[in-house]
Motif scaffolding. Structure first.
Motif, PDB file in Angstrom:
ATOM      1  N   GLN A   1      -4.889   7.559 -18.460  1.00  0.00           N
ATOM      2  CA  GLN A   1      -5.630   6.540 -17.702  1.00  0.00           C
ATOM      3  C   GLN A   1      -4.689   5.413 -17.261  1.00  0.00           C
ATOM      4  OE1 GLN A   1      -8.705   7.167 -16.607  1.00  0.00           O
ATOM      5  NE2 GLN A   1      -8.323   9.103 -17.670  1.00  0.00           N
ATOM      6  N   LEU A   2      -3.724   5.083 -18.100  1.00  0.00           N
ATOM      7  CA  LEU A   2      -2.721   4.082 -17.750  1.00  0.00           C
ATOM      8  C   LEU A   2      -1.903   4.549 -16.545  1.00  0.00           C
ATOM      9  CD1 LEU A   2      -1.579   1.320 -18.713  1.00  0.00           C
ATOM     10  CD2 LEU A   2       0.135   2.631 -19.977  1.00  0.00           C
TER      11      LEU A   2
ATOM     12  N   CYS B   1      -2.519   0.769  -8.781  1.00  0.00           N
ATOM     13  CA  CYS B   1      -2.060  -0.633  -8.727  1.00  0.00           C
ATOM     14  C   CYS B   1      -0.538  -0.692  -8.765  1.00  0.00           C
ATOM     15  CB  CYS B   1      -2.620  -1.417  -9.904  1.00  0.00           C
ATOM     16  SG  CYS B   1      -4.377  -1.322 -10.155  1.00  0.00           S
ATOM     17  N   PRO B   2       0.146  -0.214  -7.729  1.00  0.00           N
ATOM     18  CA  PRO B   2       1.612  -0.207  -7.778  1.00  0.00           C
ATOM     19  C   PRO B   2       2.226  -1.605  -7.928  1.00  0.00           C
ATOM     20  CG  PRO B   2       0.827   0.363  -5.582  1.00  0.00           C
ATOM     21  CD  PRO B   2      -0.369   0.300  -6.479  1.00  0.00           C
TER      22      PRO B   2
ATOM     23  N   GLU C   1      -6.641  -4.674 -14.570  1.00  0.00           N
ATOM     24  CA  GLU C   1      -7.041  -3.498 -15.336  1.00  0.00           C
ATOM     25  C   GLU C   1      -5.822  -2.820 -15.971  1.00  0.00           C
ATOM     26  OE1 GLU C   1     -10.100  -4.304 -12.194  1.00  0.00           O
ATOM     27  OE2 GLU C   1      -7.921  -4.152 -12.179  1.00  0.00           O
ATOM     28  N   LEU C   2      -4.740  -2.725 -15.211  1.00  0.00           N
ATOM     29  CA  LEU C   2      -3.503  -2.130 -15.721  1.00  0.00           C
ATOM     30  C   LEU C   2      -2.943  -2.964 -16.864  1.00  0.00           C
ATOM     31  CD1 LEU C   2      -1.215  -0.015 -15.474  1.00  0.00           C
ATOM     32  CD2 LEU C   2      -0.189  -1.491 -13.730  1.00  0.00           C
TER      33      LEU C   2
END
Length: 153
Positions: free
Chosen positions: A125-126, A133-134, A139-140
């Motif tokens: 998921q990470l 989200c580069p 969230e990251l």
């Protein structure tokens, strides 16, 4: 008089047929671009107050009418917070089926995996969030912190 009768009949037909012809549009709730997403302000307030039972009851009512990723994501979150991990997983999965790029669902699903000790799936998921989200995103960052915290325990 005959002309008024014709307009009356035409109006009656329009009133009868038009709602039936357009009623199907209201059921297109899987369209994530739609503007008819439910208002989840009250649910989020309950979640912030840790009133998970109240949030869950409200979400169940909303979910009956709205197949929407945010609704399912919050159902998963609320169920996870009450300890129902199995059902929580089901709702996160459904949220991601409806909207594969839903960052919140990826974060919360990753947190579910952290809580249940499935670190390889948490890292999956990470990785998904890293692609979404580069340049980084909340969230990251949150999932990264949850994984790091589990690693130190």
């Amino acid at each position: 008089m005959f002309r008024h009768a014709i307009f009356g009949i035409a109006g009656l037909c329009a009133v009868t047929i038009l709602p039936a012809a357009t009623s199907g549009v209201a059921f297109a709730v899987d369209n994530m671009e739609s503007s008819d997403a439910p208002d989840l302000t009250s649910v989020r307030t309950k979640i912030d107050a840790k009133d998970y039972a109240g949030a869950l009851a409200e979400l169940r009512d909303i979910a009956e009418e709205h197949q929407q990723a945010d609704v399912y994501n919050l159902m998963g979150f609320t169920l996870r917070k009450t300890g129902d991990f199995k059902t929580s997983l089901t709702y996160y999965t459904k949220a991601l089926e409806l909207q594969p790029g839903h960052k919140g669902a990826h974060e919360y699903l990753g947190e579910l995996y952290v809580e249940t000790g499935d670190m390889p799936k948490a890292r999956e998921q990470l990785a998904a969030l890293a692609k979404l989200c580069p340049s980084g995103c909340e969230e990251l960052e949150d999932l990264t912190k949850a994984i790091a915290a589990k690693g130190t325990n």
